[in-house]
Design a protein around this motif. Structure first.
Motif, short mmCIF file in Angstrom:
data_model
loop_
_atom_site.label_atom_id
_atom_site.label_comp_id
_atom_site.label_asym_id
_atom_site.label_seq_id
_atom_site.Cartn_x
_atom_site.Cartn_y
_atom_site.Cartn_z
N SER A 156 0.81 -1.22 0.00
CA SER A 156 0.00 0.00 0.00
C SER A 156 0.84 1.27 0.00
CB SER A 156 -0.93 0.00 1.21
OG SER A 156 -0.19 0.07 2.42
N LYS A 160 -4.31 4.39 -3.65
CA LYS A 160 -5.36 3.70 -2.90
C LYS A 160 -6.40 3.08 -3.82
CE LYS A 160 -8.64 4.41 0.90
NZ LYS A 160 -9.20 5.40 1.88
N GLU A 219 -6.17 -4.06 -3.59
CA GLU A 219 -5.19 -5.05 -3.16
C GLU A 219 -5.10 -6.25 -4.08
OE1 GLU A 219 -6.04 -6.13 0.86
OE2 GLU A 219 -5.74 -4.09 1.65
N SER A 262 2.64 7.07 -3.88
CA SER A 262 1.29 6.62 -4.24
C SER A 262 0.76 7.36 -5.46
CB SER A 262 0.33 6.83 -3.06
OG SER A 262 0.29 8.21 -2.69
#
Length: 562
Positions: free
Chosen positions: A273, A278, A282, A311
């Protein structure tokens, strides 16, 4: 039974680990290969098995030109910071030498894929093929009883419960209902498979990544590598700053050096992560590879440096692929990676939740997902849309071509089916008018083989993935024969580019840049030499083999020489 003293310990039995272990053993040393699962092969065994080695020695005999200069030019345009990365220089300078070494001393045999373009074929230095190598077909009977220890391919990529299909077989199967020669070739494949099943739990003609894993597995066995399956490594032994062995549930094992090749952080949600947006979720297309521990955490506990977290979509350190998913009979979640089988074929489009196209569907799987992530609120999930004619000829996701019945997939919700585009729009939650207008607009150009919105089929890579028997554009055809179909696709990783920071010898580094003596990392455990970019097919397996060989040689005090 594990002894307690070795020259080299390798953790992980995928391509990188097997290459490192085999290379180490061919140097006349005692090597222990430790694998936490009960099977050998890891992610490699379920992969396409492509190996990207620029300017390799197999290109010229195949009539393909390449050079170190051209390779460097292409890499520096596609891979961030490549011009200043000593590891990239090592990969380009020694990649072919490493492959030559493996072929000279082990059972590895690779052949050039003459027609498989780099993913950005219009950039200077790109090639139309040859940089990609694939494993030569392997007869699993050569493994004997060890064949049962090799990880099986994903069931969705086999026919009749165990028959593997090569890239060359697919066009033959697609033409078998209109070509006697193709029908005869298909019949021979099936008959050969039927005979093999008499003596084995699945077909013994191995291709793709399963053939690569099998060849490396045989190499390790032949070279005398001791293999310990089902062995979990709890930690590294560090004496005065040097790694001197491992701790397992059954005790300590010592060695001159340890190589980490456990498959990376795809299966470690907390670590993963830190390096992906986001919105990516997963999902991992390697979820069925059996990895159950992270060499990255083992290394971190010994002071290893990790990739710098990010990210941001454009800096995310992952190798992306769109996947569709379903629940298997045993309750596990299956993921189908939409790499080359459907997105670029003529008669399909991808739409967002508004029923509008958002990307050229024929770009690389990595770029397709990057487009999804840039428009995460609208394009996750995205919907692949096709008609009856497309589904029969090419299949869609886990639905195979020429499927006589799709009721199971429709009933489960995996495949949406509708008699009209309006009804299909309702089933995927898109506005009716928008989806109808999107398909109508696409069809106007598609009837002449043109994609006016995204120019699909506009370069040789896209056309390569299309249908060469369809003209004038192998990637474009109208969507007009009811019923209509759709499946949802989501971002997933084929492996993480984030990992342990290493130098050009694959030695693990600390946060301050100093070397941790006796510790090496390769494969997806190391921070990828591609730095999150995806310039061509096989850019994970190519460096995995190369740095596996480099790690073994350096750890054992040898210079790489064929």
């Amino acid at each position: 039974m594990i002894d307690h003293n070795y020259d080299l310990i390798v953790i992980g039995a995928g391509a990188a680990g097997l290459a490192a272990a085999s290379a180490g053993a061919t140097l006349g040393t005692r090597v222990l290969l430790v694998e936490s699962t009960s099977r050998v092969g890891g992610t490699t065994a379920i992969s396409g098995g492509m190996v990207w080695i620029p300017a390799n020695h197999k290109m010229r005999p195949a009539g393909i030109d390449d050079s170190a200069e051209a390779s460097r030019r292409y890499v520096e345009q596609t891979v961030p910071d490549a011009a200043h990365d000593a590891r990239m220089r090592a990969f380009l300078d020694l990649g072919d030498t490493a492959i030559r070494y493996l072929e000279a001393h082990t059972s590895l045999k690779l052949q050039p894929v003459k027609r498989y373009p780099d993913y950005y074929p219009d950039l200077p230095g790109a090639t139309a093929g040859g940089r990609v190598l694939e494993p030569v077909t392997f007869d699993a009977r050569e493994l004997g009883r060890d064949f049962a220890l090799l990880r099986d391919p994903l069931p969705e990529f086999m026919l009749f419960g165990g028959m593997m299909i090569s890239r060359e077989d697919i066009p033959k199967l697609r033409r078998m209902n209109r070509s006697p020669a193709a029908a005869w070739a298909a019949l021979k494949l099936v008959c050969r498979y039927a005979m093999q099943r008499v003596f084995a739990h699945r077909g013994t003609t191995l291709v793709l990544g399963n053939a690569l894993a099998a060849r490396l597995f045989k190499s390790a066995r032949d070279a005398g590598v001791e293999i310990s399956l089902g062995t979990r490594v709890e930690s590294l032994i560090v004496d005065e700053g040097r790694v001197t062995g491992i701790r397992t549930g059954s005790g300590e094992v010592r060695a001159r050096a340890v190589v980490l090749a456990t498959g990376g952080i795809s299966h470690d949600p907390a670590l993963r992560s830190k390096f992906v947006p986001k919105a990516a979720g997963e999902r991992s297309a390697t979820a069925n590879a059996g990895a159950s521990e992270s060499g990255v955490r083992i290394a971190r506990n010994a002071g290893a440096a990790l990739s710098r977290p990010s990210s941001d979509v454009d800096d995310a350190l992952a190798f992306w692929v769109p996947v569709s998913s379903w629940k298997r009979a045993d309750g596990s979640i299956g993921y189908f990676p939409h790499t080359v089988t459907d997105r670029a074929k003529p008669g399909l489009i991808a739409v967002n939740r508004h029923g509008k196209r958002f990307v050229n569907e024929a770009v690389s799987y990595h770029e397709f997902v990057r487009a999804q992530l840039r428009q995460a609120d609208d394009a996750i999930p995205a919907w692949l849309i096709c008609d009856k004619r497309f589904l029969w000829k090419y299949g869609l996701g886990r639905v195979r071509p020429f499927a006589l019945c799709t009721q199971r997939d429709v009933a489960s919700g995996y495949l949406k089916r509708a008699k009209t585009l309006d009804a299909l729009a309702d089933s995927i939650g898109a506005p009716r008018e928008a989806l109808r207008a999107t398909v109508t607009r696409f069809n106007v150009g598609a009837r002449d083989g043109r994609d006016r919105e995204f120019n699909r089929g506009g370069d040789i890579y896209q056309r390569h993935l299309g249908d060469g028997d369809h003209g004038p554009n192998p990637c474009v055809a109208p969507i007009e024969q009811a019923p209509y179909y759709a499946i949802a696709v989501y971002p997933a990783d084929l492996g993480m580019a984030a990992g342990i920071v290493t130098d050009e010898h694959a030695r693990v580094l600390c946060d301050d840049g100093t070397v941790i003596d006796g510790l090496y990392a390769c494969g997806n455990d190391m921070h990828s030499v591609m730095n999150g970019a995806y310039p061509g097919p096989g850019v994970t397996l190519g460096p995995a083999l190369v740095f596996g060989v480099l790690a073994a040689h350096h750890a054992l005090g040898h210079k790489l020489d064929v």
